[in-house]
Scaffold this motif. Structure first.
Motif, PDB file in Angstrom:
ATOM      1  N   UNK A  63       8.145  10.159 -37.281  1.00 41.05           N
ATOM      2  CA  UNK A  63       7.536  11.490 -37.401  1.00 41.05           C
ATOM      3  C   UNK A  63       6.769  11.898 -36.154  1.00 41.05           C
ATOM      4  N   UNK A  64       5.937  10.991 -35.626  1.00 42.06           N
ATOM      5  CA  UNK A  64       4.990  11.351 -34.564  1.00 42.06           C
ATOM      6  C   UNK A  64       5.413  10.874 -33.174  1.00 42.06           C
ATOM      7  N   UNK A  65       6.402  10.014 -33.100  1.00 41.46           N
ATOM      8  CA  UNK A  65       6.871   9.537 -31.808  1.00 41.46           C
ATOM      9  C   UNK A  65       6.196   8.248 -31.370  1.00 41.46           C
ATOM     10  N   UNK A  66       6.779   7.605 -30.367  1.00 43.06           N
ATOM     11  CA  UNK A  66       6.272   6.320 -29.883  1.00 43.06           C
ATOM     12  C   UNK A  66       4.963   6.457 -29.114  1.00 43.06           C
ATOM     13  N   UNK A  67       4.537   7.691 -28.877  1.00 44.62           N
ATOM     14  CA  UNK A  67       3.262   7.911 -28.190  1.00 44.62           C
ATOM     15  C   UNK A  67       2.067   7.449 -28.995  1.00 44.62           C
ATOM     16  N   UNK A  69       1.881   4.541 -30.358  1.00 46.58           N
ATOM     17  CA  UNK A  69       1.848   3.077 -30.318  1.00 46.58           C
ATOM     18  C   UNK A  69       0.973   2.572 -29.181  1.00 46.58           C
ATOM     19  N   UNK A  70       0.291   1.467 -29.441  1.00 45.99           N
ATOM     20  CA  UNK A  70      -0.481   0.803 -28.403  1.00 45.99           C
ATOM     21  C   UNK A  70       0.399  -0.151 -27.621  1.00 45.99           C
ATOM     22  N   UNK A  71      -0.213  -0.887 -26.696  1.00 40.82           N
ATOM     23  CA  UNK A  71       0.543  -1.804 -25.857  1.00 40.82           C
ATOM     24  C   UNK A  71       1.172  -2.937 -26.663  1.00 40.82           C
ATOM     25  N   UNK A  72       0.584  -3.247 -27.811  1.00 43.82           N
ATOM     26  CA  UNK A  72       1.116  -4.318 -28.642  1.00 43.82           C
ATOM     27  C   UNK A  72       2.225  -3.858 -29.577  1.00 43.82           C
ATOM     28  N   UNK A  73       2.568  -2.559 -29.490  1.00 41.88           N
ATOM     29  CA  UNK A  73       3.631  -2.027 -30.328  1.00 41.88           C
ATOM     30  C   UNK A  73       3.171  -1.593 -31.709  1.00 41.88           C
ATOM     31  N   UNK A  74       1.901  -1.844 -32.024  1.00 41.22           N
ATOM     32  CA  UNK A  74       1.353  -1.402 -33.301  1.00 41.22           C
ATOM     33  C   UNK A  74       0.850   0.033 -33.170  1.00 41.22           C
ATOM     34  N   UNK A  75       0.720   0.709 -34.317  1.00 40.81           N
ATOM     35  CA  UNK A  75       0.188   2.063 -34.307  1.00 40.81           C
ATOM     36  C   UNK A  75      -1.282   2.027 -33.924  1.00 40.81           C
ATOM     37  N   UNK A  80      -2.883   8.024 -32.889  1.00 41.85           N
ATOM     38  CA  UNK A  80      -2.334   8.715 -34.056  1.00 41.85           C
ATOM     39  C   UNK A  80      -3.217   9.900 -34.437  1.00 41.85           C
ATOM     40  N   UNK A  81      -4.528   9.711 -34.365  1.00 41.05           N
ATOM     41  CA  UNK A  81      -5.460  10.798 -34.683  1.00 41.05           C
ATOM     42  C   UNK A  81      -5.265  11.969 -33.718  1.00 41.05           C
ATOM     43  N   UNK A  82      -5.036  11.652 -32.453  1.00 44.43           N
ATOM     44  CA  UNK A  82      -4.812  12.703 -31.452  1.00 44.43           C
ATOM     45  C   UNK A  82      -3.517  13.469 -31.734  1.00 44.43           C
ATOM     46  N   UNK A  90       1.480  18.392 -39.479  1.00 46.20           N
ATOM     47  CA  UNK A  90       1.631  16.962 -39.177  1.00 46.20           C
ATOM     48  C   UNK A  90       0.750  16.125 -40.093  1.00 46.20           C
ATOM     49  N   UNK A  91      -0.478  16.599 -40.332  1.00 48.46           N
ATOM     50  CA  UNK A  91      -1.384  15.871 -41.219  1.00 48.46           C
ATOM     51  C   UNK A  91      -0.816  15.788 -42.632  1.00 48.46           C
ATOM     52  N   UNK A  92      -0.255  16.893 -43.110  1.00 46.46           N
ATOM     53  CA  UNK A  92       0.341  16.899 -44.444  1.00 46.46           C
ATOM     54  C   UNK A  92       1.520  15.936 -44.519  1.00 46.46           C
ATOM     55  N   UNK A  93       2.335  15.922 -43.472  1.00 51.19           N
ATOM     56  CA  UNK A  93       3.484  15.012 -43.448  1.00 51.19           C
ATOM     57  C   UNK A  93       3.034  13.557 -43.434  1.00 51.19           C
TER      58      UNK A  93
END
Length: 209
Positions: A63-67, A69-75, A80-82, A90-93
């Motif tokens: 939904x939100x893209x790989x942007x 993700x942190x360096x460890x690959x986790x969200x 995500x808040x940004x 987006x918030x509803x989704x």
């Protein structure tokens, strides 16, 4: 006084809800230390299901893209808040992904603990228990109450919130009347921890260690 729905000899499921600043965390800390129970925090579940390996992870990244993700690959919570800041769609989704996933995760835990039958209680904490239909799942729903003035003081002291921010939060939460109408038991947590504890121990007298 509503009828007691709890039963000795089985794993009772109790939902704990209440407005921000009411002191749900202190109530749950006391319950966890005093009773043979498991405490489930919905916020913690929401964090867990965003990790790799859970379906919500893949859905959120899609939904939100790989942007996000942190360096460890986790969200990454901040990224995500940004990504959803000032974006109601987006918030509803995101909520449409997280809320059902959290509910399913919690229900699975409840089913597991009921099957084991080793605990007297499973306490489920969430601000949205009523809105998410948990009255159909839990044996009892408890409302942790504190006066608005007390909650304001707590939020200013513990979180550094200001009046306008508190007003905005209060507007988006259920009112006291709705909480009380849906509650099987009300804990007045406006005063001391000792007074809160007495109310709980009277309620759960048959299970006091």
């Amino acid at each position: 006084m509503k009828q007691n729905k709890l039963t000795v000899g089985k794993t009772n499921i109790i939902g704990i809800t209440g407005g921000i600043g009411a002191g749900k965390s202190e109530v749950l800390k006391y319950l966890g230390n005093k009773y043979n129970c498991r405490v489930i925090y919905s916020d913690q579940v929401a964090n867990d299901i965003k990790k790799k390996g859970y379906p919500a992870y893949d859905e959120l990244v899609s939904l939100l893209g790989k942007g996000i993700l942190g360096e460890d690959g986790e969200i990454d919570k901040t990224r995500m808040a940004s990504a959803i800041f000032n974006n109601k769609d987006a918030l509803e989704s995101v909520n449409n992904i997280l809320h059902p996933a959290v509910n399913t995760f919690i229900i699975n835990i409840i089913d597991e603990e009921r099957e084991k039958g080793q605990l007297d209680f499973v306490f489920v904490e969430a601000a949205l228990l009523i809105e998410n239909g948990y009255k159909r799942i839990v044996d009892e729903l408890w409302y942790v109450y504190a006066s608005e003035d007390v909650r304001r003081v707590r939020l200013k002291e513990s979180r550094g919130y200001w009046d306008q921010k508190i007003d905005d939060i209060f507007k988006n939460q259920l009112d006291e009347k709705t909480f009380r109408e849906n509650a099987d038991f009300v804990i007045d947590n406006s005063s001391s921890l000792d007074e809160m504890a007495v109310q709980i121990d009277i309620k759960l007298g048959e299970w006091v260690k």
